[in-house]
Write an enzyme that holds these catalytic residues in place. Sequence first.
Site, PDB file in Angstrom:
ATOM      1  N   HIS A  81      -0.634   2.406   6.682  1.00 29.90           N
ATOM      2  CA  HIS A  81       0.224   1.918   5.600  1.00 29.90           C
ATOM      3  C   HIS A  81       1.553   2.661   5.564  1.00 29.90           C
ATOM      4  CE1 HIS A  81      -3.600   0.152   4.043  1.00 29.90           C
ATOM      5  NE2 HIS A  81      -2.755  -0.839   3.804  1.00 29.90           N
ATOM      6  N   ASP A 124       4.071  -1.851   0.007  1.00 26.97           N
ATOM      7  CA  ASP A 124       3.159  -0.700   0.128  1.00 26.97           C
ATOM      8  C   ASP A 124       3.891   0.628   0.016  1.00 26.97           C
ATOM      9  OD1 ASP A 124       0.632  -2.077   2.414  1.00 26.97           O
ATOM     10  OD2 ASP A 124       0.502  -1.595   0.278  1.00 26.97           O
TER      11      ASP A 124
HETATM   12  C1  LIG Z   1      -4.400  -7.586   2.187  1.00 33.74           C
HETATM   13  O1  LIG Z   1      -4.601  -6.306   1.630  1.00 33.74           O
HETATM   14  C2  LIG Z   1      -5.096  -5.319   2.446  1.00 33.74           C
HETATM   15  C3  LIG Z   1      -5.213  -4.071   1.885  1.00 33.74           C
HETATM   16  C4  LIG Z   1      -5.706  -3.025   2.652  1.00 33.74           C
HETATM   17  C5  LIG Z   1      -6.040  -3.249   3.979  1.00 33.74           C
HETATM   18 CL1  LIG Z   1      -6.612  -1.923   4.947  1.00 33.74          CL
HETATM   19  C6  LIG Z   1      -5.935  -4.513   4.551  1.00 33.74           C
HETATM   20  C7  LIG Z   1      -6.251  -4.762   5.951  1.00 33.74           C
HETATM   21  N1  LIG Z   1      -5.311  -5.071   6.847  1.00 33.74           N
HETATM   22  N2  LIG Z   1      -5.882  -5.204   8.039  1.00 33.74           N
HETATM   23  C8  LIG Z   1      -7.218  -4.947   7.877  1.00 33.74           C
HETATM   24  C9  LIG Z   1      -8.248  -4.926   8.825  1.00 33.74           C
HETATM   25  C10 LIG Z   1      -7.976  -5.186  10.281  1.00 33.74           C
HETATM   26  N3  LIG Z   1      -9.493  -4.662   8.441  1.00 33.74           N
HETATM   27  C11 LIG Z   1      -9.778  -4.421   7.135  1.00 33.74           C
HETATM   28  C12 LIG Z   1     -11.110  -4.168   6.735  1.00 33.74           C
HETATM   29  C13 LIG Z   1     -11.405  -3.959   5.379  1.00 33.74           C
HETATM   30  C14 LIG Z   1     -10.377  -4.010   4.456  1.00 33.74           C
HETATM   31  C15 LIG Z   1     -10.611  -3.809   2.998  1.00 33.74           C
HETATM   32  O2  LIG Z   1      -9.670  -3.697   2.262  1.00 33.74           O
HETATM   33  N4  LIG Z   1     -11.860  -3.821   2.558  1.00 33.74           N
HETATM   34  C16 LIG Z   1     -12.107  -3.631   1.103  1.00 33.74           C
HETATM   35  C17 LIG Z   1     -12.329  -2.169   0.756  1.00 33.74           C
HETATM   36  C18 LIG Z   1     -11.185  -1.308   1.284  1.00 33.74           C
HETATM   37  C19 LIG Z   1     -12.378  -2.075  -0.760  1.00 33.74           C
HETATM   38  C20 LIG Z   1      -9.052  -4.229   4.831  1.00 33.74           C
HETATM   39  C21 LIG Z   1      -8.753  -4.433   6.158  1.00 33.74           C
HETATM   40  N5  LIG Z   1      -7.456  -4.686   6.575  1.00 33.74           N
HETATM   41  C22 LIG Z   1      -5.428  -5.559   3.779  1.00 33.74           C
HETATM   42 MG   LIG Z   2      -1.176  -2.782  -0.076  1.00 28.77          MG
END
Ligand SMILES: COc1ccc(Cl)c(-c2nnc3c(C)nc4ccc(C(=O)NCC(C)C)cc4n23)c1
Ligand SMILES: [Mg+2]
Length: 344
Positions: A81, A124
């Site tokens: 981020h 972010d």
């Molecule tokens: C759209 O908002 C966000 C906010 C934060 C993140 Cl990191 C992402 C994000 N962007 N790319 C990814 C990838 C490749 N895998 C992920 C696997 C799980 C999670 C996730 O948030 N699971 C819920 C738990 C944390 C409560 C987010 C993922 N993610 C998107």
């Molecule tokens: Mg965010």
Amino acid sequence: YHMHVSEQNVADLVLCDSPHIHPDFGLFSFTPRKIIFNETPCYVLKMFEDLGFVNEFMIKREVLARFILYVKKGYRDVPYHNWMHAFSVAHFAYLCLKNFQLVENKYFSNLEAMAYFIACLCHDIDHRGTTNSFQQQSNSVLASLYSSEGSVMERHHVSQTLCILNTEGCNFLESLNHEDYSRCLDLINHMILATDLASHYKIHNKQLIMATEGYHPKDPEHRYILACLLMTCADLSDQTKDWIETKRVAQLIYAEFFAQGDLEKKMGKEPANMMDREKASIPDHQLVFLKDCVICIFKLLANMFPKSKVMIETIKRNILCWEAAKIIFDKKALEGKTSYEVLS
Ligand SMILES: COc1ccc(Cl)c(-c2nnc3c(C)nc4ccc(C(=O)NCC(C)C)cc4n23)c1
Ligand SMILES: [Mg+2]
């Protein structure tokens, strides 16, 4: 706002014309993370100008340059981020505005289009590499400020954006009339809040109905949930790129997740499996995330904008790659290797 940006850097950015825009820059297959870090502010300025906002809203180039540098400085050096995430999210917004012709086809007004691009760039700011639930768990200052309303980090990102706009010489929106100005800030607020994945799940059904039954541009709720969909798509746009990029991004995400898990262990808390470097099965988790979350969101986008169908094929290919990778990860696990070791 306590950050500081050198006026020399502002002057250099005002004069920047250095990198010629890459010929593929306007394609959905382009990977913005390949842009050289120090050239990214210039690319943001070029996208802003190319989208017509500078002329439409009589924006002063020097003030916009200073704003961009403060936003870039507002991002921390965390694995995922960080500024390059913000830059890639803003690039995806640029792709949508250009390829779907969101303004020309009356999906967005010029003001909504500019708010969308700014919200992506700022969505972010000052992220610490930890989740909303971690803010609560650790009783962080941000949790004490925002946990009663929820979307703790996202409210902080909005607050940081407003702080920068109120910093001397950074308010490039000052040339807007009073009504447009307050409308723009309201749009930026709602668009950044929409990047809380938990908020997405609350309106996913309405988005499904809108995508299947048709978009009504005069319906303010349709305009709002479309903006939310476009924010979530931009935030997840790394997943629409080729496998090498997707794998590299996963390394960054899990570097952040596992660092949080390590912190939670030190705090005597049991981290969630996907945050625990000893227990997480990265391919399994990614397959769930892509199949249950990412591909559903981009199918809605493809329903509304057929030009984005190509991204569905890319996501399907990445799913196949993770399924192939799973076999290797499971075999290596038998040899005692953790997911992260195999991924690196
Ligand atoms: C759209 O908002 C966000 C906010 C934060 C993140 Cl990191 C992402 C994000 N962007 N790319 C990814 C990838 C490749 N895998 C992920 C696997 C799980 C999670 C996730 O948030 N699971 C819920 C738990 C944390 C409560 C987010 C993922 N993610 C998107
Ligand atoms: Mg965010």
